[in-house]
Design an enzyme around this catalytic site. Structure first.
Site, mmCIF file in Angstrom:
data_model
loop_
_atom_site.group_PDB
_atom_site.id
_atom_site.type_symbol
_atom_site.label_atom_id
_atom_site.label_comp_id
_atom_site.label_asym_id
_atom_site.label_seq_id
_atom_site.Cartn_x
_atom_site.Cartn_y
_atom_site.Cartn_z
ATOM 1 N N PHE A 1 -0.208 5.350 9.395
ATOM 2 C CA PHE A 1 -1.620 4.968 9.415
ATOM 3 C C PHE A 1 -1.713 3.461 9.595
ATOM 4 O O PHE A 1 -1.120 2.698 8.817
ATOM 5 C CB PHE A 1 -2.340 5.385 8.121
ATOM 6 C CG PHE A 1 -3.812 5.076 8.191
ATOM 7 C CD1 PHE A 1 -4.673 5.891 8.910
ATOM 8 C CD2 PHE A 1 -4.337 3.946 7.574
ATOM 9 C CE1 PHE A 1 -6.032 5.584 9.016
ATOM 10 C CE2 PHE A 1 -5.685 3.636 7.669
ATOM 11 C CZ PHE A 1 -6.534 4.466 8.385
ATOM 12 N N ASP B 1 4.019 -3.037 9.185
ATOM 13 C CA ASP B 1 2.673 -2.976 8.623
ATOM 14 C C ASP B 1 2.804 -2.895 7.102
ATOM 15 O O ASP B 1 3.136 -1.842 6.544
ATOM 16 C CB ASP B 1 1.957 -1.743 9.196
ATOM 17 C CG ASP B 1 0.573 -1.530 8.603
ATOM 18 O OD1 ASP B 1 0.272 -2.105 7.540
ATOM 19 O OD2 ASP B 1 -0.202 -0.752 9.196
ATOM 20 N N LYS C 1 -5.394 -5.584 2.073
ATOM 21 C CA LYS C 1 -5.507 -4.959 0.755
ATOM 22 C C LYS C 1 -5.234 -5.921 -0.411
ATOM 23 O O LYS C 1 -6.099 -6.683 -0.816
ATOM 24 C CB LYS C 1 -4.584 -3.738 0.697
ATOM 25 C CG LYS C 1 -5.107 -2.587 1.601
ATOM 26 C CD LYS C 1 -4.350 -1.321 1.351
ATOM 27 C CE LYS C 1 -4.803 -0.163 2.221
ATOM 28 N NZ LYS C 1 -5.949 0.547 1.699
HETATM 29 N N1 PLP Z 1 -2.319 -0.146 7.599
HETATM 30 C C1 PLP Z 1 -2.006 0.554 6.493
HETATM 31 C C2 PLP Z 1 -0.582 0.821 6.155
HETATM 32 C C3 PLP Z 1 -3.026 1.023 5.652
HETATM 33 O O1 PLP Z 1 -2.719 1.715 4.556
HETATM 34 C C4 PLP Z 1 -4.368 0.748 5.992
HETATM 35 C C5 PLP Z 1 -5.476 1.240 5.168
HETATM 36 O O2 PLP Z 1 -5.352 2.148 4.407
HETATM 37 C C6 PLP Z 1 -4.631 0.014 7.158
HETATM 38 C C7 PLP Z 1 -3.577 -0.421 7.929
HETATM 39 C C8 PLP Z 1 -6.042 -0.308 7.567
HETATM 40 O O3 PLP Z 1 -6.542 -1.270 6.725
HETATM 41 P P1 PLP Z 1 -8.145 -1.555 6.675
HETATM 42 O O4 PLP Z 1 -8.763 -0.333 6.093
HETATM 43 O O5 PLP Z 1 -8.251 -2.767 5.807
HETATM 44 O O6 PLP Z 1 -8.568 -1.807 8.068
#
Ligand code: PLP
Length: 376
Positions: free
Chosen positions: A122, A207, A236
């Site tokens: 994700f 990520d 986050k």
């Molecule tokens: N990357 C990862 C691993 C995530 O867990 C998330 C959100 O849950 C995102 C990207 C996307 O982040 P945002 O919701 O701040 O755009």
């Protein structure tokens, strides 16, 4: 009749107050928050140092455009890259935006388009980040996606080796797939990725939006592996609830993001930077990280000692999951909420445990007691 779009489905408790790990709803009912706003509120709710930072900075300066120098960005960037192989930071507002920056950086730097990502990953909901995400339920109805993302099985060295060719700009992955089921990168997979990236000059994008900023017991989760990513994305926990995202990169990427190539109105504003600085002053302290590791070991031990053996405990640090086989976890999550414990799923069959990094052993014991009742 609500004036909101229904994209979040049926909402749960209406939380209006919080302090540390405890939150309270409109009826005055208290809950242990083992979601942390999905790995965000790392220092707990309403941490006094964050409250003070926001109060002080809001009286001085909230926002200036990136047309001007924002001293807080330099301070936070230095803290993020200190004692790593990374050199530079770009600030934005969310995880998806950090990943957009990473994808753009990888394409422009290499002059290639092809990016390899993994099933159950994700990376966010914007077009680039969504196209990188290896879950069709996230894509449904929104096509056509951004081209040239190839999604491979996770932790499958053979599939990766078979797909690598000269068209590949980057490999992009999470160290622990948070949304996709709390699945960790295996040591063999990490080794294979490190070798492939070295041999072929392919960029590695990690990520760390969910795993970064102490969540797994180290500053970044990649530090516990052989991987040395060229690009790391964060959000986050970096803002602890204030919207902050960042992309970190190695020295050789500097020229790729020259003046005018990429930008944002809000990213890295003085208020956001003051909050991020305060978070890092706490979380990057070695004693704080050592405590996350100790609390995590305690939590894992308590789960293993108290839950029936058909459940698996997955993950690292305070990004843990309870694997429930083929059983759907939605009803467990609702049952826990009734009993005063807030949880979130990771895919349909895993309960995710994401307490604030400041959670106490007593709070963990209380949560395990509730989990024991609902899972038996
Ligand atoms: N990357 C990862 C691993 C995530 O867990 C998330 C959100 O849950 C995102 C990207 C996307 O982040 P945002 O919701 O701040 O755009």
């Amino acid at each position: 009749m609500s004036a909101l779009f229904g994209n979040y489905g049926k909402r749960r408790a209406q939380i209006v107050k919080g302090r540390g790990t405890i939150v309270e709803d409109t009826q005055g009912k208290k809950y242990l928050d083992f979601t942390s706003g999905i790995a965000v509120v790392s220092l707990g709710h309403a941490h006094p140092a964050i409250v003070k930072a926001i109060q002080e900075q809001s009286e001085k300066l909230w926002h200036m455009s990136n047309l001007f120098d924002i001293p807080g960005q330099e301070i936070v960037a230095q803290k993020l890259v200190a004692n790593t192989h990374l050199k530079y930071a770009f600030f934005c507002n969310s995880g998806a935006e950090a990943n957009e920056a990473a994808i753009k950086m990888a394409r422009k730097h290499t002059g290639k388009h092809h990016i390899i990502t993994f099933e159950k990953s994700f990376h966010g909901r914007t077009f680039g980040a969504m196209s990188a995400t290896g879950q069709s339920k996230i894509h449904n109805g929104f096509g056509p996606l951004v081209e040239k993302f190839t999604v491979l099985p996770f932790n499958d060295v053979e599939a990766l080796e078979a797909t690598i060719d000269d068209s590949v700009a980057a490999i992009m992955l999470e160290m622990i797939q948070g949304e996709g089921g709390v699945n960790s990168v295996s040591p063999q997979f990490a080794e294979a990725i490190a070798n492939i990236c070295d041999d072929k000059g392919i960029l590695l994008i990690v990520d760390e939006v969910q795993t970064g900023i102490g969540r797994t017991g180290t500053r970044y989760a990649f530090e516990q592996t052989v991987l040395k990513p060229n690009i790391v994305t964060l959000a986050k926990g970096l803002g602890g609830g204030f919207p902050v995202g960042a992309m970190l990169g190695t020295a050789d990427l500097y020229d790729t993001f020259g003046p005018g190539t990429h930008g944002t109105t809000f990213g890295g504003n003085p208020l956001a930077m003051r909050v991020a600085e305060t978070i890092l002053d706490h979380v990057f302290e070695p004693s704080f990280l050592a405590n996350v590791q100790e609390i995590s070991s305690f939590f894992v031990k308590q789960l293993q000692a108290n839950l029936p053996t058909n459940y698996t405990v997955q993950g690292q640090g305070l990004l843990l999951g309870i694997g429930c086989g083929d059983t759907e976890v939605a009803s467990y999550i609702m049952a826990a909420e009734e009993k005063g414990l807030l949880l979130v799923g990771a895919g349909p069959n895993v309960i995710r445990l994401l307490p604030p990094l400041t959670v106490s052993k007593t709070e963990i014991d209380e949560a395990v007691e509730i989990l024991k009742t609902i899972l038996q």
